[in-house]
Design an enzyme around this catalytic site. Structure first.
Site, short mmCIF file in Angstrom:
data_model
loop_
_atom_site.label_atom_id
_atom_site.label_comp_id
_atom_site.label_asym_id
_atom_site.label_seq_id
_atom_site.Cartn_x
_atom_site.Cartn_y
_atom_site.Cartn_z
CG ASP A 1 97.50 64.52 88.02
OD1 ASP A 1 98.03 65.17 87.10
OD2 ASP A 1 97.95 64.51 89.18
CG ASP B 1 100.02 69.95 90.80
OD1 ASP B 1 100.25 69.30 91.84
OD2 ASP B 1 99.60 71.11 90.80
C1 XBP Z 1 102.51 66.69 90.85
C2 XBP Z 1 103.60 66.74 91.82
C3 XBP Z 1 103.54 67.74 92.93
C4 XBP Z 1 103.73 69.15 92.46
C5 XBP Z 1 104.16 70.06 93.59
O1 XBP Z 1 101.32 66.43 91.45
O2 XBP Z 1 104.49 65.95 91.72
O3 XBP Z 1 104.57 67.42 93.77
O4 XBP Z 1 104.73 69.22 91.48
O5 XBP Z 1 103.29 70.00 94.65
P1 XBP Z 1 100.14 65.64 90.66
P2 XBP Z 1 103.84 69.80 96.15
O6 XBP Z 1 100.13 64.24 91.15
O7 XBP Z 1 98.88 66.39 90.97
O8 XBP Z 1 100.46 65.72 89.18
O9 XBP Z 1 104.97 70.74 96.32
O10 XBP Z 1 102.65 70.14 96.99
O11 XBP Z 1 104.25 68.37 96.27
MG MG Z 2 100.14 65.66 87.21
#
Ligand code: XBP
Ligand code: MG
Length: 246
Positions: free
Chosen positions: A8, A10
């Site tokens: 993953d 973020d």
């Molecule tokens: C986490 C998310 C993303 C980010 C924001 O992503 O839910 O939406 O918070 O990014 P991950 P965007 O699956 O990598 O943990 O504004 O581009 O959606």
């Molecule tokens: Mg994440």
């Protein structure tokens, strides 16, 4: 045998959500919306995967009347807000504001040395991935990954397993050949629904999530070596096989 690691982005490769939250607030201010997401509110809103989905969810909370508006007008407004937000996020990342979490780069290097394939399974957009990894790994960062799944390829966001299923297909591997790495409850659900054993490294935004189905929950990957992963992976699937025989 462990053949691939699926990461993953973020909260896992890097602790990016504070930068995402700040970028949202920049966009709200620039458009004079009068909205502001503090850490407590953003922690709640992170239950919704996807920035655009999160904006719509909040908009409905603060203004139930939005439901009466024309759908495409709402989507156009959200796309405009998210576009501005993404530009602010990219600038923050390019300024070096966010580094990879402890142990991530070392584990990626070790896994590649061991001949493993690496993949990315994220909810965020391609520009955000490249901004982060170009900064942390250099312009050739993409060469480290056999497959990348993101908002542009997997529109059905976590906890739906779509992005993980896409990565297993792209890697031409079974879930039992891989390990997933996540930071959130939605991410763990998505990986688990795809059949993947998952290592969790929570952040301040997700430490209260339910990680009872995780393979391991660690503060970060700073103390984790490839040998640990191979051991956990073998033990997990040996246990699964035993369970399936019983
Ligand atoms: C986490 C998310 C993303 C980010 C924001 O992503 O839910 O939406 O918070 O990014 P991950 P965007 O699956 O990598 O943990 O504004 O581009 O959606
Ligand atoms: Mg994440």
């Amino acid at each position: 045998m462990l053949r691939a690691l699926i990461f993953d982005v973020d909260g896992t490769l890097a602790d990016t959500e504070s930068a995402h939250c700040a970028a949202f607030n920049h966009a709200f201010a620039e458009l004079g919306l009068g909205w502001h997401w503090d850490e407590a509110l953003y922690t709640e809103l992170l239950e919704i995967s996807g920035g655009k989905e999160r904006i719509l969810h909040y908009w409905k909370q603060v203004n139930p009347g939005v439901k009466a508006l024309r759908g495409e007008a709402v989507q156009e407004t959200i796309a405009r807000i998210h576009e501005l937000k993404t530009a602010h996020y990219e600038a923050a990342i390019a300024s070096g504001e966010v580094a990879l979490r402890p142990g991530v780069l070392a584990l990626i290097d070790e896994a590649l040395e061991q001949g493993l394939q690496l993949a990315i399974a994220t909810t965020t957009s391609p520009v955000n991935i490249s901004a982060l990894l170009r900064q942390a790994m250099g312009p050739a960062w993409r060469h480290n990954f056999s497959a990348i799944g993101d908002a542009s390829s997997a529109p059905i966001k976590k906890p739906h397993p779509q992005v993980y299923l896409q990565m297993l297909e792209a890697l031409k591997l079974d879930a039992s050949d891989c390990l997933a790495f996540e930071d959130s409850g939605n991410g763990l659900k998505a990986a688990t629904l795809a059949g993947l054993a998952t290592v969790i490294t929570p952040t301040q935004y997700t430490q209260h999530h339910d990680f009872s189905r995780a393979l391991h929950v660690l503060p970060d990957l700073g103390e984790t070596r490839f040998a640990d992963l191979a051991l956990w992976h073998t033990a997990h699937w040996a246990g699964e096989r035993l369970l399936s025989v019983e």
